[in-house]
Design a protein around this motif. Structure first.
Motif, PDB file in Angstrom:
ATOM      1  N   ASN A 124       6.685  -0.925   7.036  1.00 58.22           N
ATOM      2  CA  ASN A 124       5.695  -0.181   6.252  1.00 58.22           C
ATOM      3  C   ASN A 124       6.414   0.510   5.098  1.00 58.22           C
ATOM      4  OD1 ASN A 124       3.746   1.563   5.317  1.00 58.22           O
ATOM      5  ND2 ASN A 124       3.280   2.457   7.306  1.00 58.22           N
ATOM      6  N   TYR A 125       6.485  -0.176   3.957  1.00 59.63           N
ATOM      7  CA  TYR A 125       7.292   0.307   2.829  1.00 59.63           C
ATOM      8  C   TYR A 125       6.703   1.564   2.221  1.00 59.63           C
ATOM      9  CZ  TYR A 125       9.882   0.547  -1.485  1.00 59.63           C
ATOM     10  OH  TYR A 125      10.668   0.990  -2.515  1.00 59.63           O
ATOM     11  N   TYR A 126       7.581   2.527   1.993  1.00 60.49           N
ATOM     12  CA  TYR A 126       7.138   3.788   1.404  1.00 60.49           C
ATOM     13  C   TYR A 126       8.094   4.237   0.303  1.00 60.49           C
ATOM     14  CZ  TYR A 126       5.960   8.653   0.723  1.00 60.49           C
ATOM     15  OH  TYR A 126       5.612   9.847   0.137  1.00 60.49           O
ATOM     16  N   ALA A 127       7.525   4.797  -0.727  1.00 60.93           N
ATOM     17  CA  ALA A 127       8.327   5.477  -1.756  1.00 60.93           C
ATOM     18  C   ALA A 127       7.488   6.638  -2.257  1.00 60.93           C
ATOM     19  CB  ALA A 127       8.666   4.533  -2.905  1.00 60.93           C
ATOM     20  N   PRO A 128       8.111   7.782  -2.535  1.00 60.67           N
ATOM     21  CA  PRO A 128       7.347   8.912  -3.082  1.00 60.67           C
ATOM     22  C   PRO A 128       6.724   8.515  -4.419  1.00 60.67           C
ATOM     23  CG  PRO A 128       9.692   9.477  -2.796  1.00 60.67           C
ATOM     24  CD  PRO A 128       9.529   8.067  -2.375  1.00 60.67           C
ATOM     25  N   PRO A 129       5.608   9.170  -4.796  1.00 59.30           N
ATOM     26  CA  PRO A 129       4.838   8.713  -5.973  1.00 59.30           C
ATOM     27  C   PRO A 129       5.684   8.479  -7.227  1.00 59.30           C
ATOM     28  CG  PRO A 129       3.669  10.474  -4.846  1.00 59.30           C
ATOM     29  CD  PRO A 129       4.975  10.315  -4.123  1.00 59.30           C
ATOM     30  N   ALA A 130       6.592   9.408  -7.524  1.00 53.99           N
ATOM     31  CA  ALA A 130       7.373   9.255  -8.764  1.00 53.99           C
ATOM     32  C   ALA A 130       8.255   8.023  -8.697  1.00 53.99           C
ATOM     33  CB  ALA A 130       8.228  10.506  -8.996  1.00 53.99           C
ATOM     34  N   LEU A 131       8.889   7.842  -7.523  1.00 53.79           N
ATOM     35  CA  LEU A 131       9.769   6.685  -7.348  1.00 53.79           C
ATOM     36  C   LEU A 131       8.957   5.390  -7.390  1.00 53.79           C
ATOM     37  CD1 LEU A 131      12.585   5.534  -6.746  1.00 53.79           C
ATOM     38  CD2 LEU A 131      12.091   5.820  -4.314  1.00 53.79           C
ATOM     39  N   GLY A 169      15.541  -6.979  -1.286  1.00 53.59           N
ATOM     40  CA  GLY A 169      15.194  -6.862   0.127  1.00 53.59           C
ATOM     41  C   GLY A 169      13.763  -7.307   0.320  1.00 53.59           C
ATOM     42  N   LEU A 170      13.509  -8.070   1.390  1.00 48.95           N
ATOM     43  CA  LEU A 170      12.131  -8.432   1.705  1.00 48.95           C
ATOM     44  C   LEU A 170      11.953  -8.470   3.209  1.00 48.95           C
ATOM     45  CD1 LEU A 170      11.310 -12.221   1.141  1.00 48.95           C
ATOM     46  CD2 LEU A 170      13.606 -11.385   1.530  1.00 48.95           C
ATOM     47  N   ASN A 175       1.266  -4.334   7.490  1.00 50.46           N
ATOM     48  CA  ASN A 175       2.023  -3.220   8.059  1.00 50.46           C
ATOM     49  C   ASN A 175       1.767  -1.874   7.389  1.00 50.46           C
ATOM     50  OD1 ASN A 175       3.333  -3.570   5.596  1.00 50.46           O
ATOM     51  ND2 ASN A 175       4.958  -4.824   6.513  1.00 50.46           N
ATOM     52  N   GLY A 176       0.877  -1.847   6.415  1.00 54.02           N
ATOM     53  CA  GLY A 176       0.553  -0.572   5.756  1.00 54.02           C
ATOM     54  C   GLY A 176       1.420  -0.245   4.555  1.00 54.02           C
ATOM     55  N   SER A 177       2.247  -1.194   4.119  1.00 54.94           N
ATOM     56  CA  SER A 177       3.131  -0.945   2.976  1.00 54.94           C
ATOM     57  C   SER A 177       2.357  -0.443   1.765  1.00 54.94           C
ATOM     58  CB  SER A 177       3.842  -2.241   2.575  1.00 54.94           C
ATOM     59  OG  SER A 177       4.827  -2.558   3.504  1.00 54.94           O
ATOM     60  N   LEU A 178       2.953   0.507   1.068  1.00 54.19           N
ATOM     61  CA  LEU A 178       2.345   1.011  -0.167  1.00 54.19           C
ATOM     62  C   LEU A 178       2.112  -0.146  -1.134  1.00 54.19           C
ATOM     63  CD1 LEU A 178       4.149   4.298  -1.257  1.00 54.19           C
ATOM     64  CD2 LEU A 178       1.762   3.991  -0.580  1.00 54.19           C
ATOM     65  N   ASN A 179       0.920  -0.194  -1.683  1.00 55.71           N
ATOM     66  CA  ASN A 179       0.582  -1.218  -2.685  1.00 55.71           C
ATOM     67  C   ASN A 179       0.970  -2.625  -2.254  1.00 55.71           C
ATOM     68  OD1 ASN A 179      -0.210   0.993  -4.086  1.00 55.71           O
ATOM     69  ND2 ASN A 179       1.300   0.839  -5.731  1.00 55.71           N
ATOM     70  N   ASN A 180       0.925  -2.881  -0.931  1.00 54.55           N
ATOM     71  CA  ASN A 180       1.213  -4.214  -0.387  1.00 54.55           C
ATOM     72  C   ASN A 180       2.636  -4.705  -0.682  1.00 54.55           C
ATOM     73  OD1 ASN A 180      -1.603  -4.069   0.082  1.00 54.55           O
ATOM     74  ND2 ASN A 180      -1.759  -6.302   0.010  1.00 54.55           N
ATOM     75  N   ILE A 181       3.548  -3.775  -0.890  1.00 54.28           N
ATOM     76  CA  ILE A 181       4.902  -4.196  -1.279  1.00 54.28           C
ATOM     77  C   ILE A 181       5.625  -4.875  -0.113  1.00 54.28           C
ATOM     78  CG2 ILE A 181       7.202  -3.331  -1.945  1.00 54.28           C
ATOM     79  CD1 ILE A 181       5.715  -1.273  -3.701  1.00 54.28           C
ATOM     80  N   ALA A 182       6.096  -6.083  -0.344  1.00 59.50           N
ATOM     81  CA  ALA A 182       6.812  -6.855   0.676  1.00 59.50           C
ATOM     82  C   ALA A 182       8.285  -7.002   0.347  1.00 59.50           C
ATOM     83  CB  ALA A 182       6.185  -8.239   0.836  1.00 59.50           C
ATOM     84  N   GLY A 183       8.635  -6.784  -0.940  1.00 62.19           N
ATOM     85  CA  GLY A 183      10.036  -6.929  -1.324  1.00 62.19           C
ATOM     86  C   GLY A 183      10.310  -6.173  -2.614  1.00 62.19           C
ATOM     87  N   GLN A 214      10.569  -3.698 -10.376  1.00 60.21           N
ATOM     88  CA  GLN A 214      11.410  -3.833  -9.180  1.00 60.21           C
ATOM     89  C   GLN A 214      10.616  -4.285  -7.960  1.00 60.21           C
ATOM     90  OE1 GLN A 214      13.718   0.070 -10.263  1.00 60.21           O
ATOM     91  NE2 GLN A 214      14.727  -0.823  -8.465  1.00 60.21           N
ATOM     92  N   VAL A 215       9.299  -4.388  -8.105  1.00 62.97           N
ATOM     93  CA  VAL A 215       8.520  -4.955  -7.003  1.00 62.97           C
ATOM     94  C   VAL A 215       8.564  -6.472  -7.166  1.00 62.97           C
ATOM     95  CG1 VAL A 215       6.255  -5.143  -5.935  1.00 62.97           C
ATOM     96  CG2 VAL A 215       7.033  -2.938  -6.848  1.00 62.97           C
ATOM     97  N   VAL A 216       9.137  -7.152  -6.200  1.00 63.80           N
ATOM     98  CA  VAL A 216       9.354  -8.600  -6.336  1.00 63.80           C
ATOM     99  C   VAL A 216       8.296  -9.400  -5.571  1.00 63.80           C
ATOM    100  CG1 VAL A 216      11.043 -10.460  -6.051  1.00 63.80           C
ATOM    101  CG2 VAL A 216      11.817  -8.153  -6.611  1.00 63.80           C
ATOM    102  N   PHE A 217       7.879  -8.877  -4.431  1.00 58.13           N
ATOM    103  CA  PHE A 217       6.854  -9.586  -3.635  1.00 58.13           C
ATOM    104  C   PHE A 217       5.796  -8.588  -3.165  1.00 58.13           C
ATOM    105  CE2 PHE A 217      10.820 -12.000  -2.567  1.00 58.13           C
ATOM    106  CZ  PHE A 217      10.474 -13.218  -3.130  1.00 58.13           C
ATOM    107  N   ARG A 218       4.546  -9.062  -3.122  1.00 58.51           N
ATOM    108  CA  ARG A 218       3.476  -8.285  -2.491  1.00 58.51           C
ATOM    109  C   ARG A 218       2.743  -9.173  -1.486  1.00 58.51           C
ATOM    110  NH1 ARG A 218       2.536  -3.513  -5.647  1.00 58.51           N
ATOM    111  NH2 ARG A 218       3.033  -3.918  -7.831  1.00 58.51           N
TER     112      ARG A 218
END
Lengths: 237, 746
Positions: free
Chosen positions: A146-153, A199-200, A181-189, A162-166
């Motif tokens: 479940n990928y997470y990053a704070p809003p600014a990041l 990383g993916l 898995n609940g990743s922010l904005n469907n980020i997979a990699g 830098q988002v390579v896969f969704r």
């Protein structure tokens, strides 16, 4: 290409990565024990999936402090391609080589099934042979993806490509139902600012042969191989 | 405990007075208090197979390709090309009742080490599970805990869980069953064994440290569960550490490659006591073991605790002395303990000392060869009453019946379970869980060959007729394998029963073993080993007799192995085998009508072999686009499952055939009646003649049922007079019913 597959205690996809690179793609592979401190003569480094050190702490947290990691960091800083798959992705996050963090899957359960991911950026060595918007079918197998990053990041990595896969639907639409898995904005990699560290969560090595139901994963390895070969000096004569 | 235990109180360690006398006879003296405790665990039912051993001799343990039969840590079959497979089933029923997560997790860990002890790399796991009805809160807690435990351990060690079964029945409410099967792959030349040999060779302890967990686990597994078990028997349950388990796999395989390891065995049930006495007894040698050298988790552990601890992730090795340092270094590289704790001696005596003080000295066989009993058996008279089917209830709407069957946990989709298991690691899984009747693993070592695995058991049928029920389980496994094109190699059996000292229970055990033996002989395959779990009783009574059969088969070319899903509009759906099904003892009667009665049909293995032969040939020839065995719920459920799996509708007409168990006018018997030797195959229209030719050559009945197509599942029973559509449901409706377990496990 000569690739190094790093083996941490508890890695369990190392043999699968070696099989695909050596057995399927005919590449030269070095199996690198985590206790080593140098990465000599390698064109690329792969951190495989598994449960390094059992992942009893946060996934990847202990492996990120392994003796080999300073060499991985130096390799990455020198522009060398580094691919973290699943647990390898988690290790790269914990090591600070990639931005963000991993939480437990929002469904609170391990998830093992095929998913679709959309290529969002082709500027990495691993995706340059792919098309933006191309949909790949790869298996996932993780409990903490479940990928997470704070809003600014998050804004930064999205703005800097830098988002390579969704995660996406089979037709490429990025929709909440396709998010396993609940990743922010469907980020997979995600990749490093320079693009050479990726990383993916899905496993390309499990989808590199037709008999296993998908060959889409092989495209990622083939892209890497083409990138490495293109950087080699052309032999004269 | 050792200080308070009376030297003359065998009951305190679970032994009878007669067994105590037998110990005295074997030793020529009274055992010491500590020795008596060792006998207590080694002569427990779990370790000693006291009540089962003589009966198990009936199972066929020979055949072409058999490299290792019963008596080792796992059975081994040759698969050609210099490779072999090791496989075994193990039960962890009582620990899972008390502590579902850890009970199931350590069940996985334990069976993996049994396969590892043969020198094989574990490449697949399957689980056969039995729970009480899932609307019961306790049964649900156990079920979800067991699934989480299997996932927690199996996922971490990187061995894919590729198949299994989950069945529910009120009779498992107080005593669930958790049987785990592991399959390993080994080069023939690298096969390892557990026979200690070579006086002067060192005895090396490797793996995790020994702690105070699981003490007396073997004895606990050999008692009935009661109300206090959940509270009082927690300390008998081992705690698993899959990370260490994974390291132990890699370190052990690497250590074996040094060539310095003579023999090895898992320290599972009865821990160090079992490993030392069994390894020495098998080799006809003795061992000197110094207990103070055993790596311990905590200070102050008593000798009896060290000897009986069932701490996980430990193995015992016999190693050439000159290789000892090299072997130990491998384990230390992987962060594991390695300690020389003793040596092999020529005189067949197991001598245990602590700090130089002798604790026990006795011939290993006295511990390892528990006495064998021939318990009384009597046929339960009530079976005859249960075989009588009273007037059957009137037929419900077949649509409702189909939906009820699809939602019933035994039949319903297990997707929410197997998606929690890593089933694709090791890049071998060609037919994944839920995709076909058997799991298929490709062997890149022997491409395009592969292995197929299936596990089946049917307690409800065995409760009605244990002989026929066991035969049906073997037949179903073989059918599952045929559906993916596999030829059976061998079987491992998990025999789960109540108290063997109850003559009626023991009769069911004997009948079931006899059924397994006859069925495996008919298929000409060996039973390479297995597990017996007795005393599966709770205050609610004994479990139904539950023999579980796991079968391993070889696939010529995995590229041809079909799944069960229909593939394309227009494909022709063909029933291979006689249409006849019976309502007696059917899942339909049990779930839709609440009638648990009737005599299960028997298997005609001559016919069965011919039917399976046709299906296998159709797969091999690349004709079969899908293949699915008609099991619980009969033809209607099998067709519906293939339709749901393929997200394709069907339009089929099922011939009424003839019916022995019910009047042929009953549509429910046609749709939901059960019988072995019936497989639903779909082929392209062009392939129909070729399939019919194969069937004609084998004198096997084939019937075109209809075609794949559309978004609805339509079924009719062929009768005289105007056709009537009995079932007409959307795929969506069926899938909703079929996904009934999602809310429970996901």
């Amino acid at each position: 290409m000569r690739a190094g597959v790093v083996i941490f205690p508890g890695s369990n996809c190392d043999r699968d990565c070696v099989h695909v690179l050596r057995g399927v793609l005919g590449q030269d592979v070095a199996e690198v024990w985590h206790g080593e401190t140098a990465l000599e003569g390698l064109d690329a480094v792969i951190l495989p999936g598994g449960f390094a050190y059992g992942d009893y702490l946060r996934a990847g947290a202990v492996a990120a402090t392994s003796p080999i990691m300073p060499a991985v960091r130096a390799f990455a800083q020198a522009g060398g391609p580094v691919l973290g798959i699943c647990n390898g992705f988690q290790v790269l996050l914990e090591a600070g080589l990639l931005p963000g963090a991993m939480l437990r899957n929002h469904v609170q359960k391990f998830q093992c099934r095929p998913v679709h991911i959309r290529v969002e950026s082709t500027r990495t060595p691993f995706t340059r042979a792919l098309r933006e918007g191309q949909v790949l079918r790869l298996p996932i197998a993780h409990g903490e993806g479940n990928y997470y990053a704070p809003p600014a990041l998050l804004a930064t990595i999205q703005d800097s490509e830098q988002v390579v896969f969704r995660y996406c639907a089979p037709d490429g639409r990025v929709v909440p139902e396709a998010n396993p898995n609940g990743s922010l904005n469907n980020i997979a990699g995600v990749c490093s600012p320079g693009g050479n560290v990726l990383g993916l969560m899905p496993h390309p090595e499990r989808a590199s042969e037709a008999i296993l139901g998908s060959e889409d994963g092989r495209l990622i390895f083939e892209s890497l191989i083409a990138f490495v070969e293109s950087r080699r000096p052309v032999p004269v004569g | 405990m050792s200080t308070t235990l009376s030297r003359l109180d065998p009951q305190a360690v679970g032994l009878t007075k007669a067994e105590y006398e037998e110990i005295r006879r074997r030793l020529g003296r009274d055992p010491s208090a500590l020795e008596l405790q060792l006998f207590g665990v080694m002569w427990s039912e779990h370790c000693g197979y006291k009540h089962s051993r003589l009966t198990l001799r009936a199972l066929p343990a020979e055949g072409p390709g058999l490299l290792q039969g019963p008596g080792e840590n796992a059975g081994v079959m040759d698969i050609g090309g210099g490779w072999a497979v090791a496989f075994k089933v193990e039960s962890h029923n009582h620990p899972s009742a008390v502590d579902p997560y850890n009970g199931a997790a350590t069940g996985v860990g334990g069976i993996i080490r049994d396969v590892l002890a043969m020198g094989a790399r574990p490449i697949a796991l399957l689980d056969s599970l039995r729970f009480g009805p899932l609307d019961d809160p306790r049964a649900r807690r156990i079920a979800t805990g067991v699934v989480a435990g299997i996932a927690g351990y199996g996922n971490c060690i990187g061995v894919p869980t590729v198949g299994g079964e989950i069945l529910v029945d009120p009779r498992y409410r107080g005593n669930p069953l958790v049987n785990v099967v592991c399959l390993g792959l080994v080069r023939r030349d690298d096969l390892a064994r557990s026979k200690a040999s070579g006086p002067g060779n060192v005895v090396m302890y490797v793996g995790a440290r020994t702690g105070r967990d699981g003490i007396g686990g073997a004895a606990f597994a050999s008692e009935e569960l009661d109300e206090r078990s959940e509270r009082d028997d927690r300390s008998s349950v081992q705690i698993g550490d899959p990370f260490t388990g994974k390291l132990l796999i890699e370190a052990t395989l690497e250590a074996l490659r040094t060539g310095g390891v003579v023999a090895l065995q898992d320290m599972g049930a009865a821990g160090l006591t079992c490993a030392t006495s069994e390894m020495a007894a098998r080799g006809g040698v003795g061992m000197d073991v110094a207990l103070e050298r055993v790596p311990l988790r905590e200070d102050g552990m008593r000798a009896d605790e060290i000897l009986r601890s069932e701490s996980q992730e430990r193995m015992l090795l016999v190693v050439h002395p000159e290789a000892a340092e090299r072997v130990a270094a491998v384990f230390r590289k992987w962060g594991l303990n390695a300690a020389v704790i003793g040596e092999v001696v020529a005189e067949p005596e197991l001598r245990l000392t602590l700090g130089g003080r002798p604790l026990a000295a006795l011939p290993p066989y006295t511990l390892a060869d528990a006495p064998a009993y021939r318990p009384a058996a009597s046929e339960p008279q009530r079976l005859w009453d249960l075989w009588k089917l009273e007037a059957l209830p009137p037929e419900p709407d077949p649509r409702d019946a189909l939906m009820t069957l699809l939602a019933f946990p035994d039949i319903a989709s297990k997707r929410s379970v197997y998606e929690q298991y890593d089933h694709s690691v090791q890049v071998r899984t060609v037919v994944a869980p839920g995709a076909g009747d058997a799991a298929v693993l490709r062997l890149h070592e022997l491409a395009p060959k592969g292995l197929a695995l299936a596990v089946d058991g049917n307690g409800a049928l065995c409760a009605l007729d244990p002989y026929r029920g066991a035969r049906l389980a073997v037949a179903e496994c073989a059918a599952d394998l045929a559906c993916v094109g596999a030829v059976p190699l061998g079987v491992t059996d998990g025999l789960n029963f109540g108290n063997p000292e109850d003559p009626e229970v023991f009769w069911t055990f004997r009948q079931a073993v006899s059924g397994l033996a006859d069925a495996c002989r008919a298929l000409r395959i060996p039973v390479v080993g297995g597990n017996v779990s007795f005393y599966n009783e709770s205050p609610e009574g004994p479990i139904p007799p539950t023999p579980i059969v796991a079968m391993v088969g070889l696939v010529d070319d995995v590229r041809n192995s079909p799944g069960m899903a229909f593939r394309a509009d227009g494909d022709v759906i063909v029933l291979v085998g006689e249409p006849t099904g019976e309502l007696a003892a059917s899942t339909y009667l049990r779930t839709v009508h609440g009638v648990d009665a009737g005599r299960p049909r028997d298997v005609d293995f001559e016919v069965h072999q011919r039917v399976l032969g046709v299906v296998r040939e159709a797969v091999r020839a690349g004709l079969a686009r899908s293949a699915h065995d008609c099991a619980e719920g009969g033809i209607a459920v099998a067709v519906a499952e293939s339709a749901i799996a393929g997200s394709l509708g069907v339009d089929v007409v099922v011939p009424a055939g003839s019916h022995r168990g019910a009047p042929s006018s009953r549509r429910d018997a046609v749709l939901f009646g059960e019988a072995p030797s019936r497989i639903i195959v779909s082929v392209t229209e062009h392939a129909v003649p070729a399939l019919f030719t194969l069937a004609a050559q084998a004198d096997v009945a084939v019937t075109v049922l209809g075609r794949v197509g559309g978004a609805r599942v339509r079924m009719a029973v062929a009768t005289e007079g105007p056709p009537r559509r009995d079932v007409d449901l959307s795929l969506e409706e069926l899938r909703n019913a079929y996904d009934s377990l999602t809310g429970i496990f996901a």
